[in-house]
Design a protein around this motif. Structure first.
Motif, PDB file in Angstrom:
ATOM      1  N   TYR A 156      72.658 -52.480 -24.228  1.00 14.16           N
ATOM      2  CA  TYR A 156      72.183 -52.930 -22.916  1.00 14.16           C
ATOM      3  C   TYR A 156      71.393 -51.813 -22.251  1.00 14.16           C
ATOM      4  O   TYR A 156      71.940 -50.794 -21.850  1.00 14.16           O
ATOM      5  CB  TYR A 156      73.368 -53.337 -22.045  1.00 14.16           C
ATOM      6  CG  TYR A 156      73.010 -53.761 -20.638  1.00 14.16           C
ATOM      7  CD1 TYR A 156      72.396 -54.981 -20.381  1.00 14.16           C
ATOM      8  CD2 TYR A 156      73.305 -52.934 -19.553  1.00 14.16           C
ATOM      9  CE1 TYR A 156      72.080 -55.375 -19.086  1.00 14.16           C
ATOM     10  CE2 TYR A 156      72.995 -53.315 -18.251  1.00 14.16           C
ATOM     11  CZ  TYR A 156      72.380 -54.536 -18.023  1.00 14.16           C
ATOM     12  OH  TYR A 156      72.063 -54.922 -16.740  1.00 14.16           O
ATOM     13  N   ASP A 157      70.094 -52.037 -22.133  1.00 12.68           N
ATOM     14  CA  ASP A 157      69.221 -51.061 -21.480  1.00 12.68           C
ATOM     15  C   ASP A 157      69.127 -51.343 -19.982  1.00 12.68           C
ATOM     16  O   ASP A 157      69.330 -50.466 -19.156  1.00 12.68           O
ATOM     17  CB  ASP A 157      67.829 -51.112 -22.125  1.00 12.68           C
ATOM     18  CG  ASP A 157      66.854 -50.141 -21.493  1.00 12.68           C
ATOM     19  OD1 ASP A 157      66.699 -49.025 -22.013  1.00 12.68           O
ATOM     20  OD2 ASP A 157      66.241 -50.502 -20.460  1.00 12.68           O
ATOM     21  N   SER A 158      68.807 -52.576 -19.649  1.00  8.40           N
ATOM     22  CA  SER A 158      68.594 -52.974 -18.252  1.00  8.40           C
ATOM     23  C   SER A 158      68.404 -54.483 -18.229  1.00  8.40           C
ATOM     24  O   SER A 158      68.440 -55.142 -19.282  1.00  8.40           O
ATOM     25  CB  SER A 158      67.346 -52.278 -17.689  1.00  8.40           C
ATOM     26  OG  SER A 158      66.214 -52.578 -18.495  1.00  8.40           O
ATOM     27  N   ASP A 159      68.199 -55.040 -17.037  1.00  7.52           N
ATOM     28  CA  ASP A 159      67.826 -56.457 -16.970  1.00  7.52           C
ATOM     29  C   ASP A 159      67.127 -56.748 -15.657  1.00  7.52           C
ATOM     30  O   ASP A 159      67.369 -56.088 -14.646  1.00  7.52           O
ATOM     31  CB  ASP A 159      69.043 -57.368 -17.169  1.00  7.52           C
ATOM     32  CG  ASP A 159      69.929 -57.490 -15.943  1.00  7.52           C
ATOM     33  OD1 ASP A 159      69.584 -58.280 -15.034  1.00  7.52           O
ATOM     34  OD2 ASP A 159      70.967 -56.805 -15.894  1.00  7.52           O
ATOM     35  N   ASP A 160      66.247 -57.725 -15.720  1.00  5.27           N
ATOM     36  CA  ASP A 160      65.572 -58.208 -14.510  1.00  5.27           C
ATOM     37  C   ASP A 160      65.768 -59.717 -14.425  1.00  5.27           C
ATOM     38  O   ASP A 160      64.872 -60.459 -14.081  1.00  5.27           O
ATOM     39  CB  ASP A 160      64.083 -57.845 -14.527  1.00  5.27           C
ATOM     40  CG  ASP A 160      63.354 -58.442 -15.726  1.00  5.27           C
ATOM     41  OD1 ASP A 160      64.012 -59.100 -16.564  1.00  5.27           O
ATOM     42  OD2 ASP A 160      62.125 -58.264 -15.827  1.00  5.27           O
ATOM     43  N   GLY A 161      66.973 -60.133 -14.765  1.00  2.00           N
ATOM     44  CA  GLY A 161      67.277 -61.562 -14.883  1.00  2.00           C
ATOM     45  C   GLY A 161      67.597 -61.896 -16.324  1.00  2.00           C
ATOM     46  O   GLY A 161      68.389 -62.791 -16.617  1.00  2.00           O
ATOM     47  N   GLU A 162      66.967 -61.164 -17.240  1.00  3.45           N
ATOM     48  CA  GLU A 162      67.248 -61.261 -18.671  1.00  3.45           C
ATOM     49  C   GLU A 162      67.472 -59.849 -19.206  1.00  3.45           C
ATOM     50  O   GLU A 162      66.787 -58.912 -18.792  1.00  3.45           O
ATOM     51  CB  GLU A 162      66.073 -61.911 -19.417  1.00  3.45           C
ATOM     52  CG  GLU A 162      65.852 -63.367 -19.080  1.00  3.45           C
ATOM     53  CD  GLU A 162      64.688 -63.950 -19.876  1.00  3.45           C
ATOM     54  OE1 GLU A 162      64.837 -65.061 -20.403  1.00  3.45           O
ATOM     55  OE2 GLU A 162      63.636 -63.285 -19.950  1.00  3.45           O
ATOM     56  N   PRO A 163      68.429 -59.690 -20.122  1.00  3.78           N
ATOM     57  CA  PRO A 163      68.732 -58.340 -20.613  1.00  3.78           C
ATOM     58  C   PRO A 163      67.664 -57.785 -21.542  1.00  3.78           C
ATOM     59  O   PRO A 163      67.095 -58.512 -22.368  1.00  3.78           O
ATOM     60  CB  PRO A 163      70.062 -58.520 -21.352  1.00  3.78           C
ATOM     61  CG  PRO A 163      70.084 -59.970 -21.745  1.00  3.78           C
ATOM     62  CD  PRO A 163      69.342 -60.704 -20.669  1.00  3.78           C
ATOM     63  N   PHE A 164      67.393 -56.498 -21.389  1.00  4.57           N
ATOM     64  CA  PHE A 164      66.469 -55.769 -22.258  1.00  4.57           C
ATOM     65  C   PHE A 164      67.326 -55.010 -23.264  1.00  4.57           C
ATOM     66  O   PHE A 164      68.248 -54.281 -22.892  1.00  4.57           O
ATOM     67  CB  PHE A 164      65.618 -54.811 -21.428  1.00  4.57           C
ATOM     68  CG  PHE A 164      64.474 -54.192 -22.183  1.00  4.57           C
ATOM     69  CD1 PHE A 164      63.318 -54.914 -22.427  1.00  4.57           C
ATOM     70  CD2 PHE A 164      64.555 -52.891 -22.651  1.00  4.57           C
ATOM     71  CE1 PHE A 164      62.251 -54.344 -23.115  1.00  4.57           C
ATOM     72  CE2 PHE A 164      63.501 -52.313 -23.347  1.00  4.57           C
ATOM     73  CZ  PHE A 164      62.334 -53.050 -23.578  1.00  4.57           C
ATOM     74  N   THR A 165      67.021 -55.175 -24.556  1.00 10.03           N
ATOM     75  CA  THR A 165      67.915 -54.665 -25.588  1.00 10.03           C
ATOM     76  C   THR A 165      67.158 -54.193 -26.821  1.00 10.03           C
ATOM     77  O   THR A 165      65.939 -54.335 -26.914  1.00 10.03           O
ATOM     78  CB  THR A 165      68.922 -55.765 -25.987  1.00 10.03           C
ATOM     79  OG1 THR A 165      69.901 -55.224 -26.879  1.00 10.03           O
ATOM     80  CG2 THR A 165      68.220 -56.930 -26.676  1.00 10.03           C
ATOM     81  N   ALA A 166      67.896 -53.642 -27.756  1.00  8.60           N
ATOM     82  CA  ALA A 166      67.322 -53.217 -29.036  1.00  8.60           C
ATOM     83  C   ALA A 166      67.470 -54.344 -30.048  1.00  8.60           C
ATOM     84  O   ALA A 166      68.521 -55.002 -30.112  1.00  8.60           O
ATOM     85  CB  ALA A 166      68.034 -51.964 -29.543  1.00  8.60           C
ATOM     86  N   PHE A 167      66.425 -54.543 -30.837  1.00 11.27           N
ATOM     87  CA  PHE A 167      66.470 -55.551 -31.902  1.00 11.27           C
ATOM     88  C   PHE A 167      66.495 -54.871 -33.278  1.00 11.27           C
ATOM     89  O   PHE A 167      67.515 -54.846 -33.953  1.00 11.27           O
ATOM     90  CB  PHE A 167      65.273 -56.500 -31.786  1.00 11.27           C
ATOM     91  CG  PHE A 167      65.378 -57.466 -30.649  1.00 11.27           C
ATOM     92  CD1 PHE A 167      66.152 -58.606 -30.755  1.00 11.27           C
ATOM     93  CD2 PHE A 167      64.710 -57.227 -29.458  1.00 11.27           C
ATOM     94  CE1 PHE A 167      66.266 -59.507 -29.700  1.00 11.27           C
ATOM     95  CE2 PHE A 167      64.810 -58.112 -28.392  1.00 11.27           C
ATOM     96  CZ  PHE A 167      65.584 -59.257 -28.512  1.00 11.27           C
ATOM     97  N   GLU A 168      65.366 -54.322 -33.678  1.00 12.34           N
ATOM     98  CA  GLU A 168      65.269 -53.708 -34.998  1.00 12.34           C
ATOM     99  C   GLU A 168      64.868 -52.236 -34.857  1.00 12.34           C
ATOM    100  O   GLU A 168      64.686 -51.732 -33.759  1.00 12.34           O
ATOM    101  CB  GLU A 168      64.236 -54.455 -35.860  1.00 12.34           C
ATOM    102  CG  GLU A 168      64.436 -55.957 -35.948  1.00 12.34           C
ATOM    103  CD  GLU A 168      65.713 -56.355 -36.680  1.00 12.34           C
ATOM    104  OE1 GLU A 168      66.296 -55.509 -37.394  1.00 12.34           O
ATOM    105  OE2 GLU A 168      66.130 -57.523 -36.539  1.00 12.34           O
ATOM    106  N   GLY A 169      64.719 -51.553 -35.992  1.00 17.50           N
ATOM    107  CA  GLY A 169      64.187 -50.198 -35.969  1.00 17.50           C
ATOM    108  C   GLY A 169      65.237 -49.108 -35.916  1.00 17.50           C
ATOM    109  O   GLY A 169      66.390 -49.292 -36.308  1.00 17.50           O
TER     110      GLY A 169
END
Length: 332
Positions: A212-225
């Protein structure tokens, strides 16, 4: 962060030539590698601002400038402070083990220096993430035209980078700066440290986690890499990996988060000082207060783990962070 990988372009010179130089060329991005003997030119290619350019040093740089916090710490970890003319963009407290070395390097700017400020220290090499070499910082072409080579580590460009990619970058810094022994010693030490914790957890079940990085209504996250790949090394599965999302980081939905039902939530803490817990605490409180998330195992069991972004993106803090995360997330 999205860039093609680079391949080896080694050029052998019969005599030692003073200084460093670069020339422009076309063609596909290539994987960098470096060779280290004093009489051997170290060459690599960079693709910056859509242009592929051959880079070269013919002697170890003596007035290098790091334009990013992570590359500064990478260089300091190899003992390169006496070969550095400047650093920039200090995003958080310097890693304690590198603090004394950092004091020896002039700070050119709080963010990125102007072209004039950069040139005032007569740099013979610059390095950093790609962003400083765009219009947001100093365009790469302007630096190249001054005859200064640019080195962007592969781990900061390859969208499928892993810990081995980082180790190769450190070894390449060693070759470029004539400090191969330092680089090998550092890499070997990191591998040994990681191996020790992997042995301890090898028989334990895997743990599911959401970053969990942050959110502005929807969460910002890591997917791949890189982030996903390093977590795998300690038996932690990113619940958002393998979702056919061609991104390293991006937005997801709370519905996807709930459906994934992570055991732990790894929270990226953006407080600039290690002594400040406000960002982490606020994010934990926000997640706990979200009525959509009350069924999630990590929420119910209060399983929140704090990391700095610098610990789960390419840099020298990765292995230490993995050791700590393994201890926190594999509790019996």
């Amino acid at each position: 962060m999205k860039q093609g990988t680079k391949k080896l372009l080694s050029a052998f010179l019969g005599i030692v030539m003073a200084g460093s130089f670069l020339t422009g060329c076309g063609g596909e991005p290539a994987k960098k590698a470096a060779s280290s003997a004093a009489a051997v030119a170290v060459t690599w290619t960079e693709k910056l601002d859509g242009k592929t350019v051959d880079m070269k040093v013919t002697a170890p740089p003596k007035k290098a400038v790091s334009m990013s916090f992570a590359t500064t710490e990478m260089m300091l970890a190899l003992g390169l402070q006496d070969q550095m003319a400047g650093t920039a963009f200090k995003e958080e407290d310097i890693y304690p083990s590198l603090a004394e070395a950092y004091k020896k390097v002039p700070v050119l700017a709080e963010k990125w220096p102007s072209y004039e400020k950069l040139m005032s220290v007569s740099p013979d090499f610059v390095t950093g993430w790609e962003v400083p070499f765009t219009k947001r910082g100093i365009p790469a072409e302007k630096i190249e035209s001054a005859g200064i080579p640019i080195f962007v580590p592969d781990s900061m460009q390859d969208t499928n980078a892993n810990l081995d990619t980082l180790f190769k970058d450190m070894l390449e810094y060693g070759k470029i700066f004539g400090k191969e022994d330092n680089a090998k010693k550092w890499v070997d030490g990191q591998k040994k440290k990681l191996s020790a914790v992997q042995d301890k957890i090898s028989k334990l079940p895997k743990v599911k986690a959401f970053v969990y990085d942050s959110d502005d209504g929807e969460p910002f996250t890591a997917f791949e890499g890189y982030t996903t790949n390093i977590l795998k090394l300690i038996g932690v599965e990113n619940v958002m990996a393998g979702k056919n999302v061609d991104k390293t980081w991006g937005k997801t939905s709370w519905e996807s988060f709930v459906q994934a039902d992570p055991d732990y939530i790894i929270i990226v803490d953006y407080d600039t000082s290690d002594r400040n817990d406000d960002d982490f605490g606020k994010k934990v409180a926000k997640l706990k207060a979200n009525p959509q998330l009350q069924s999630v195992k990590a929420i119910k069991e209060d399983h929140f783990v704090k990391v700095k972004l610098s610990e789960i993106t390419p840099g020298v803090r990765t292995v230490d962070a993995l050791v700590r995360l393994a201890e926190e997330m594999h509790k019996k």
